[in-house]
Write an enzyme that holds these catalytic residues in place. Structure first.
Site, PDB file in Angstrom:
ATOM      1  CG  HIS A  64     -18.044 -39.436 -72.599  1.00  0.00           C
ATOM      2  ND1 HIS A  64     -17.562 -38.165 -72.822  1.00  0.00           N
ATOM      3  CD2 HIS A  64     -18.392 -39.921 -73.815  1.00  0.00           C
ATOM      4  CE1 HIS A  64     -17.616 -37.901 -74.121  1.00  0.00           C
ATOM      5  NE2 HIS A  64     -18.126 -38.950 -74.734  1.00  0.00           N
ATOM      6  CD  GLU A  88     -16.391 -37.662 -69.525  1.00  0.00           C
ATOM      7  OE1 GLU A  88     -17.522 -37.121 -69.554  1.00  0.00           O
ATOM      8  OE2 GLU A  88     -15.570 -37.570 -70.441  1.00  0.00           O
ATOM      9  CG  HIS A 119     -19.581 -34.410 -70.965  1.00  0.00           C
ATOM     10  ND1 HIS A 119     -19.181 -35.399 -71.816  1.00  0.00           N
ATOM     11  CD2 HIS A 119     -20.813 -34.032 -71.384  1.00  0.00           C
ATOM     12  CE1 HIS A 119     -20.114 -35.619 -72.715  1.00  0.00           C
ATOM     13  NE2 HIS A 119     -21.120 -34.790 -72.474  1.00  0.00           N
ATOM     14  CD  GLU A 155     -16.143 -31.416 -70.869  1.00  0.00           C
ATOM     15  OE1 GLU A 155     -15.706 -32.227 -70.024  1.00  0.00           O
ATOM     16  OE2 GLU A 155     -16.442 -31.737 -72.033  1.00  0.00           O
TER      17      GLU A 155
END
Length: 893
Positions: free
Chosen positions: A454, A457, A550, A622
């Site tokens: 992504h 990010e 991420h 994350e």
């Protein structure tokens, strides 16, 4: 070089046949060369070996190349000479290598000795050719003595890679994008004091969104692809032609209008509207070739004023929840502070408010982020960003420094995994220490790490950079990790999205982290090649860990999403690594925020696909855009150094996880069982149930205990990539608007039949029986069921009557009825009369041709979804009225 007249006539005559001579193989990778050209080239290269040339002159030796040619021509039958027996070539080569003057000082006398010394001269020539660095195969590596078995050289790159002395590969942009020529670069800096969350006062102003109708557009990006467009071609520098000046023109030194710009790597501001002297409304550009995903922002402002308070309001954010509601601040960068005080990115902003945009556009609700700022200097150039930017050029500069480092380049091999849609290189790093034996190399387990699938990010890139800094260092722990593991690292999976400033998608207009099961190699090359690289790696060795880095926009701290293993042999073991990581980084990593439930909408993510391929420890890590709520870093923003330190903690946890002393592993496994038991007991207490958990609690499904969680608003796959979706729509449109073929001309016989059918229809209308028709309709509503047994007598009777109807009349499209047509009524009436002598209570079912008319199913008012010709007449005894269209009238006892 000898003159032409000194060459023996026989040899000169034979050289005229050079086009018939076979080719001489110079060595693997060097190609083939005609013998005549080989001779001349070797003679010309004689000047490159002055020592050898001096020895030959001192010994007054004949030209060895002429002897080579004599022997070569003799071998192929062009020159007649006496042949001797072949000696041991290995022995001769060994003698020449240990004492090369031995053969040079041998019997190289007059021409009469040519026949006797041919073999010695042959050995000299062949040895010289094999030992020459110009003619030796370049794919073999020898040691200093040339006596050890040669090794194969590393294969060359499939794609061009940047040279350690050459320039970087310039990023490739879609042809629609305008790109400014200035290079944007930021320094790394760690604030000396913690940057705390913003504490709302309750008096934050919610500005009224007025738009460009009441304001002045000071910046607008015209090169944004229109809706429905898709990626076609790319080039370095993006759009051709002169770059337009999109910012307003200042009227003089007193003009205090800000100058906006975002046409650089990772920038994504589309429009800026000045609604007051120091008040601006900003619109972010959506991900290219989509109409959504606005969260990441990165832009530049110039012509600042020090003593003024500016307000910026982003008006088209899409997420209803954001970390800005719980204290997150935007980032600001001042070029004057960076050049004079060495100060980089810092958290700034007051009156921060995240609220819903009441402007209704008729499609989807937007949300706004507003904040106020005071710039530190007059006439400064400042940048604003959602998080610390890390561009594709930043990655290339880092990899170039690794390639230039003689120590790191020994155990870090840079390869090209593939090319992206725009033609940018997706890099693959293989990091491991050279093994002493093949057995040692085969025993190493693999660890696969990736980041930046992504593009918005960027925190994942900083974690990756911290990991690379440590694993490439000379630390004893790093050396140990390189000894026992093979690291496969993909530092930037989506370079195209990073370059153009997307938040989630690639240039296909789709979220790559939902397409790891794809077979569309051309549409999703980065994902396709990553999955296949891991698949090949699993065939070679065990992959101990897969982790994809991420960023998270709604939760603080760092945590992982994993997968529950249903095999009781490995029960809870996928949770041990995250628990160890939380112990090594207690002020950053939250184990309680981790989740291990596999949702159906996440089946296409990297962690789930790799887990199903056989990797037990498969994670999505994350990292928040905000900061920490744990330990000593509570209520503070994460800095670049915090994220880089997590890369080190991943390495440290790997050593703990693979420690031969399994005490840490066993301790963590015991803690996990206790935590899970407490969680199960909590669930039962919430439901008001009591249960004895002794002995049976471990059989409860872990997925039932954990609540589902979502890391993004784009949980589901968006389907085909934009260009294929557009192609499908074009094909459908062509199919819909395709011209109907003209009906062929009919003969007189066919016209007479049509006339007879028309007369028959008029007679049928006269004999219409309305009550029986209504009775059939009600019977059909009550019993819309197929039965298996049919009456042969009824079927044969039905087959004898075949009045032909046209398609319009059969489908009932003229009058909006298909089941209650007069023809159907007559047939059913006759069938009913014949069946009265049989068994009563039969049901007649019809399978009309598919139509958009909803009256085909009176019972439901909808079209029945039955396949055409599902029940053939030959097998079910169904009497077919006409072969075209397929309307089947069936009778059942």
């Amino acid at each position: 070089m000898k003159r032409q007249e000194d060459t023996p006539p026989s040899l000169t005559a034979q050289l005229l046949l050079c086009n018939q001579l076979p080719l001489w193989k110079l060595g693997r990778g060097c190609g083939w060369m005609p013998v005549s050209r080989l001779v001349s080239s070797i003679r010309c290269r004689n000047n490159m070996f002055p020592a050898l040339e001096t020895d030959i002159k001192q010994e007054t030796l004949p030209d060895p190349y002429e002897d080579f040619m004599y022997h070569h021509l003799q071998y192929y039958g062009y020159f007649k000479a006496q042949r001797g027996s072949l000696p041991n070539s290995a022995t001769q080569q060994h003698v020449w290598r240990n004492n090369p003057r031995y053969l040079l000082n041998g019997s190289f006398g007059e021409r009469d000795d040519l026949k006797l010394d041919t073999l010695k001269k042959e050995t000299l020539v062949y040895s010289f050719l094999l030992s020459s660095p110009l003619l030796r195969s370049r794919q073999l590596l020898y040691d200093e003595l040339d006596e050890v078995n040669p090794r194969l050289r590393e294969p060359r790159e499939l794609f061009a890679f940047f040279s350690s002395n050459g320039p970087l590969q310039a990023p490739r942009w879609p042809i629609e994008c305008e790109v400014i020529k200035e290079n944007v670069h930021h320094i790394e800096w760690v604030p000396p004091q913690p940057e705390y969350f913003y504490q709302p006062t309750g008096n934050e102003k919610i500005p009224e969104i007025v738009g460009e109708e009441k304001g002045t557009v000071v910046y607008q990006l015209d090169s944004v692809p229109t809706e429905g467009a898709y990626f076609t071609i790319s080039r370095v520098g993006g759009k051709r032609g002169v770059i337009k000046e999109l910012a307003v023109t200042l009227q003089g030194p007193e003009d205090n209008a800000l100058l906006f710009e975002s046409r650089f790597e990772s920038g994504n501001l589309q429009k800026a509207v000045r609604v007051d002297t120091y008040d601006y409304e900003l619109t972010l550009r959506t991900d290219l070739y989509t109409n959504k995903h606005t969260q990441w922002f990165y832009f530049r402002v110039q012509n600042t004023r020090k003593d003024a308070t500016y307000r910026f309001t982003i008006v088209n954010l899409l997420k209803p929840k954001s970390l800005y509601t719980i204290g997150m601040k935007p980032l600001m960068y001042s070029q004057l502070d960076a050049s004079t005080h060495n100060i980089g990115w810092r958290r700034e902003g007051n009156e921060i408010k995240y609220f819903k945009n009441n402007t209704d556009n008729g499609h989807q609700p937007f949300y706004c982020l507003t904040w106020t700022i005071q710039f530190p200097h007059d006439q400064d150039t400042c940048f604003f960003a959602h998080f610390y930017p890390y561009t594709y050029t930043d990655l290339q500069c880092y990899l170039l420094s690794v390639a230039k480092n003689p120590t790191q380049s020994r155990f870090c091999k840079l390869r090209t995994l593939c090319r992206s849609l725009a033609g940018n290189t997706v890099y693959l790093l293989t990091i491991t220490n050279p093994s002493q034996t093949p057995q040692e190399a085969a025993a190493k387990k693999a660890v696969v790490l990736s980041a930046r699938v992504h593009p918005g990010e960027s925190n994942s890139s900083w974690i990756m950079k911290g990991f690379l800094d440590f694993i490439l260092s000379d630390s004893p722990d790093a050396q140990l990790l390189r000894d026992i593991f093979v690291f496969k690292v993909i530092p930037m999976l989506n370079p195209d999205g990073v370059i153009v400033g997307n938040y989630r998608c690639s240039l296909s207009g789709r979220d790559l982290n939902r397409h790891y099961k794809t077979i569309l190699k051309e549409s999703f090359p980065c994902i396709w090649y990553t999955r296949n690289m891991i698949k090949r790696l699993l065939e070679e060795r065990e992959v101990l860990l897969y982790c994809d880095f991420h960023g998270h926009s709604r939760k603080n701290n760092i945590f992982v999403y994993g997968c529950n293993n249903n095999d009781r042999k490995y029960w809870l073991r996928e949770r041990v690594f995250p628990l160890m990581l939380s112990k090594n980084a207690p002020d950053k990593f939250s184990f309680h925020s981790c989740n291990f439930k596999v949702q159906k909408c996440k089946e296409g993510t990297g962690r789930v696909v790799m887990w199903r391929m056989g990797i037990l420890n498969s994670y999505t890590m994350e990292s928040t855009f905000g900061g920490s709520t744990l330990g000593s870093k509570r209520d503070t923003h994460f800095t670049i150094e915090d994220l880089k330190s997590l890369g080190y903690h991943v390495c440290d946890t790997l050593l703990d996880f693979c420690d031969p002393d399994q005490s840490k592993f066993t301790q963590c496994l015991g803690e996990l069982k206790e935590l899970l038991q407490q969680e199960i007991q909590k669930k039962f207490n919430e439901r008001g149930q009591d249960m004895d958990l002794e002995g049976s609690w471990c059989d409860i499904s872990l997925s039932d205990i954990e609540s589902s969680t979502s890391g993004s608003d784009s949980s589901l796959s968006d389907g085909l990539p934009a260009h294929l979706l557009n192609m499908a729509e074009e094909l459908n449109e062509k199919k819909i608007f395709k011209k109907k073929k003209k009906k062929p001309l009919q003969t007189r016989k066919q016209r007479n039949k049509r006339y007879q059918k028309s007369n028959s229809m008029q007679e049928l209308k006269i004999t219409e029986d309305a009550p029986e028709t209504a009775g059939f309709a009600s019977t059909l509503k009550k019993q819309p069921t197929f039965f298996k047994n049919l009456e042969n007598s009824t079927s044969s009777a039905m087959k004898n009557e075949k009045p032909r109807l046209n398609e319009t009349q059969l489908n009932g499209r003229d009058k909006g009825t298909s089941l209650d047509s007069p023809m159907t009524t007559l047939i059913l009436t006759k069938s009913k009369e014949k069946m009265q002598s049989k068994k009563p209570g039969f049901t007649i079912s019809c399978s009309p041709k598919r139509s958009t008319n909803s009256s085909q199913d009176p019972a439901s008012g909808m079209k029945p979804n039955w396949p055409r010709n599902r029940y053939p007449a030959t097998k079910r005894g169904c009497a077919t009225m006409v072969p075209y269209p397929p309307l089947h009238i069936c009778t059942y006892p």
